[in-house]
Design a protein around this motif. Structure first.
Motif, mmCIF file in Angstrom:
data_model
loop_
_atom_site.group_PDB
_atom_site.id
_atom_site.type_symbol
_atom_site.label_atom_id
_atom_site.label_comp_id
_atom_site.label_asym_id
_atom_site.label_seq_id
_atom_site.Cartn_x
_atom_site.Cartn_y
_atom_site.Cartn_z
ATOM 1 N N VAL A 127 -51.854 52.957 -2.985
ATOM 2 C CA VAL A 127 -52.976 53.781 -2.519
ATOM 3 C C VAL A 127 -52.871 54.012 -1.013
ATOM 4 O O VAL A 127 -53.105 55.122 -0.520
ATOM 5 N N PHE A 128 -52.531 52.962 -0.266
ATOM 6 C CA PHE A 128 -52.431 53.109 1.200
ATOM 7 C C PHE A 128 -51.401 54.160 1.586
ATOM 8 O O PHE A 128 -51.684 55.057 2.399
ATOM 9 N N PHE A 129 -50.199 54.059 1.039
ATOM 10 C CA PHE A 129 -49.146 54.985 1.434
ATOM 11 C C PHE A 129 -49.377 56.393 0.883
ATOM 12 O O PHE A 129 -48.801 57.355 1.394
ATOM 13 N N SER A 130 -50.213 56.508 -0.152
ATOM 14 C CA SER A 130 -50.586 57.836 -0.645
ATOM 15 C C SER A 130 -51.618 58.494 0.268
ATOM 16 O O SER A 130 -51.828 59.702 0.190
ATOM 17 N N ARG A 131 -52.256 57.701 1.111
ATOM 18 C CA ARG A 131 -53.238 58.204 2.069
ATOM 19 C C ARG A 131 -52.709 58.132 3.495
ATOM 20 O O ARG A 131 -53.490 58.162 4.456
ATOM 21 N N TYR A 132 -51.397 58.060 3.609
ATOM 22 C CA TYR A 132 -50.743 57.946 4.919
ATOM 23 C C TYR A 132 -49.729 59.078 5.059
ATOM 24 O O TYR A 132 -48.922 59.314 4.144
ATOM 25 N N ALA A 133 -49.759 59.773 6.193
ATOM 26 C CA ALA A 133 -48.865 60.915 6.402
ATOM 27 C C ALA A 133 -47.478 60.437 6.817
ATOM 28 O O ALA A 133 -47.095 60.504 7.984
ATOM 29 N N GLY A 134 -46.740 59.926 5.853
ATOM 30 C CA GLY A 134 -45.382 59.450 6.083
ATOM 31 C C GLY A 134 -44.528 59.707 4.861
ATOM 32 O O GLY A 134 -45.017 60.190 3.831
ATOM 33 N N GLY A 135 -43.265 59.367 4.963
ATOM 34 C CA GLY A 135 -42.333 59.664 3.880
ATOM 35 C C GLY A 135 -42.257 58.603 2.806
ATOM 36 O O GLY A 135 -41.504 58.766 1.832
ATOM 37 N N GLN A 136 -43.017 57.506 2.941
ATOM 38 C CA GLN A 136 -42.874 56.389 2.000
ATOM 39 C C GLN A 136 -43.242 56.781 0.568
ATOM 40 O O GLN A 136 -42.569 56.366 -0.386
ATOM 41 N N VAL A 137 -44.291 57.559 0.393
ATOM 42 C CA VAL A 137 -44.703 57.918 -0.966
ATOM 43 C C VAL A 137 -43.741 58.944 -1.564
ATOM 44 O O VAL A 137 -43.528 58.974 -2.784
ATOM 45 N N VAL A 138 -43.130 59.780 -0.708
ATOM 46 C CA VAL A 138 -42.098 60.716 -1.188
ATOM 47 C C VAL A 138 -40.887 59.922 -1.679
ATOM 48 O O VAL A 138 -40.303 60.224 -2.728
ATOM 49 N N GLU A 139 -40.516 58.889 -0.921
ATOM 50 C CA GLU A 139 -39.417 58.019 -1.327
ATOM 51 C C GLU A 139 -39.715 57.341 -2.659
ATOM 52 O O GLU A 139 -38.843 57.233 -3.535
ATOM 53 N N ALA A 140 -40.966 56.883 -2.824
ATOM 54 C CA ALA A 140 -41.342 56.212 -4.069
ATOM 55 C C ALA A 140 -41.260 57.165 -5.258
ATOM 56 O O ALA A 140 -40.756 56.791 -6.327
ATOM 57 N N LEU A 141 -41.725 58.394 -5.089
ATOM 58 C CA LEU A 141 -41.626 59.376 -6.168
ATOM 59 C C LEU A 141 -40.164 59.653 -6.502
ATOM 60 O O LEU A 141 -39.783 59.703 -7.683
ATOM 61 N N GLY A 142 -39.340 59.818 -5.476
ATOM 62 C CA GLY A 142 -37.914 60.030 -5.711
ATOM 63 C C GLY A 142 -37.278 58.858 -6.448
ATOM 64 O O GLY A 142 -36.445 59.052 -7.338
ATOM 65 N N SER A 143 -37.691 57.639 -6.102
ATOM 66 C CA SER A 143 -37.129 56.446 -6.751
ATOM 67 C C SER A 143 -37.489 56.400 -8.228
ATOM 68 O O SER A 143 -36.638 56.097 -9.075
ATOM 69 N N VAL A 144 -38.744 56.698 -8.553
ATOM 70 C CA VAL A 144 -39.176 56.688 -9.960
ATOM 71 C C VAL A 144 -38.419 57.749 -10.753
ATOM 72 O O VAL A 144 -37.957 57.500 -11.879
ATOM 73 N N LEU A 145 -38.267 58.944 -10.172
ATOM 74 C CA LEU A 145 -37.540 60.010 -10.871
ATOM 75 C C LEU A 145 -36.066 59.651 -11.040
ATOM 76 O O LEU A 145 -35.471 59.899 -12.097
ATOM 77 N N LEU A 146 -35.469 59.068 -10.004
ATOM 78 C CA LEU A 146 -34.048 58.708 -10.070
ATOM 79 C C LEU A 146 -33.799 57.643 -11.130
ATOM 80 O O LEU A 146 -32.871 57.754 -11.944
ATOM 81 N N LEU A 182 -32.393 51.512 -3.189
ATOM 82 C CA LEU A 182 -32.029 51.986 -4.523
ATOM 83 C C LEU A 182 -30.601 52.505 -4.546
ATOM 84 O O LEU A 182 -29.861 52.257 -5.511
ATOM 85 N N PHE A 183 -30.177 53.211 -3.501
ATOM 86 C CA PHE A 183 -28.798 53.676 -3.431
ATOM 87 C C PHE A 183 -27.828 52.492 -3.379
ATOM 88 O O PHE A 183 -26.769 52.510 -4.006
ATOM 89 N N GLY A 184 -28.202 51.462 -2.625
ATOM 90 C CA GLY A 184 -27.359 50.264 -2.567
ATOM 91 C C GLY A 184 -27.238 49.592 -3.923
ATOM 92 O O GLY A 184 -26.154 49.143 -4.309
ATOM 93 N N ALA A 185 -28.342 49.539 -4.670
ATOM 94 C CA ALA A 185 -28.310 48.926 -5.998
ATOM 95 C C ALA A 185 -27.439 49.723 -6.957
ATOM 96 O O ALA A 185 -26.698 49.148 -7.771
ATOM 97 N N ILE A 186 -27.491 51.058 -6.848
ATOM 98 C CA ILE A 186 -26.675 51.906 -7.726
ATOM 99 C C ILE A 186 -25.194 51.684 -7.458
ATOM 100 O O ILE A 186 -24.365 51.676 -8.381
#
Length: 321
Positions: A127-146, A182-186
């Motif tokens: 919730v915090f990062f979804s209400r914060y103007a940063g790239g963290q939530v974009v990274e999280a969405l990308g991680s879930v999709l990947l 996530l890239f390192g884990a892959i």
């Protein structure tokens, strides 16, 4: 309309729960979005975009977040300037993040995917990062999709899963660059899985067969590549309206994200999500006994811990869910 389409449109208890979680998530993310003052990092991004929007500077200073710079410009154009507008896109992406857990069904099963959606909807960190103007939530969405795409493809060999992975990988790169756990884990998973197979069976044949069967066709790879490259080119440049965004995106590929707090990410996750932290590790160890491929989640977590300040608390919490 085909019978299959009718089945997909038929309401179920599962789809009803997802819809309820999405609605509650939207309320938690959008309600009072502008009441908290912008942090220094948020204010810097918002001010740089505002200066360019008002024509006070000839060349935009996009920094290392050209995607968010573009969304701020769009927000100013459509809705004017306010603290809420600056955070509007992250809040929307945070809501989509909860819905994106649906795609994990092919990878981890329906119940587990629903639990992930439940965590993402109510988690204080999410919730915090979804209400914060940063790239963290974009990274999280990308991680879930990947992750959804990779494991969905390994299980069912469907081409759309790889397209989902390509889109997720592009979002991660545009938000945090290549320095992502996530890239390192892959990269590490095939090696560690193969070594484990060597000690378990005395050879690499099973692991080689597993990865050989996972290689997609050239046509599917080409389409996934086009999706990936298209997003990398179009999103940070605003559809080539601001070509400087591509240069900024390239500059951010190997950048180290600025920590939001002096407190290390593992401590924050343990403080705000103690149950998720402990059950995530225990559950991961249990899953490895059932399926060695679950080792991927622990590798993802280990790489995130190894990267230290470069890993956001939200990124560190994802493999634990």
């Amino acid at each position: 309309m085909s019978s299959r389409s009718l089945v997909l449109l038929r309401p179920t208890l599962e789809s009803g729960i997802y819809l309820l979680l999405i609605i509650v998530s939207a309320i938690l993310r959008f309600w009072g979005l502008g009441e908290r003052p912008l942090s220094p990092l948020e204010a810097d991004l918002a001010y740089r975009a505002w200066e360019f929007y008002m024509g006070r500077v000839a060349e935009p200073n996009l920094g290392l977040q050209p995607l968010l710079f573009q969304t701020n410009l769009l927000g100013y154009f459509l809705l004017g300037s306010s603290d809420a507008v600056v955070r509007l896109v992250p809040a929307a992406i945070g809501t989509v993040l909860v819905a994106a857990a649906y795609f994990l069904r092919e990878a981890v099963g329906r119940v587990a995917a629903l639990l992930v959606a439940l965590f993402l909807a109510f988690s204080p960190i999410s919730v915090f990062f979804s209400r914060y103007a940063g790239g963290q939530v974009v990274e999280a969405l990308g991680s879930v999709l990947l992750i959804s795409g990779i494991f969905g493809y390994l299980r069912n060999k469907t081409s759309h899963s790889l397209y989902l992975s390509a889109a997720g990988g592009a979002l991660i790169i545009l938000s945090t660059g290549f320095l992502n756990p996530l890239f390192g884990a892959i990269l590490l998973f095939p090696l560690i899985y193969s070594l484990g197979n060597l000690f378990r069976t005395g050879g690499f044949s099973e692991a080689l067969d597993y990865f050989r069967e996972a290689i997609p066709s050239r046509e599917v790879m080409a389409r996934a590549g086009l999706i990936f490259i298209g997003m990398i080119l179009l999103l940070p440049t605003g559809g080539f309206l601001l070509p400087q965004g591509l240069q900024a995106a390239v500059a951010g590929l190997l950048s180290i994200p600025t920590p939001l707090s002096a407190v290390p990410s593992p401590i924050l996750v343990l403080a705000y999500e103690p149950l998720v932290f402990l059950l995530g590790i225990l559950g991961g160890l249990f899953l490895i006994l059932q399926d060695p491929k679950a080792l991927f989640l622990l590798i993802w977590l280990a790489v995130g811990l190894g990267l230290g300040p470069a890993t956001s608390p939200l990124s560190l919490a994802l493999p634990l869910t």
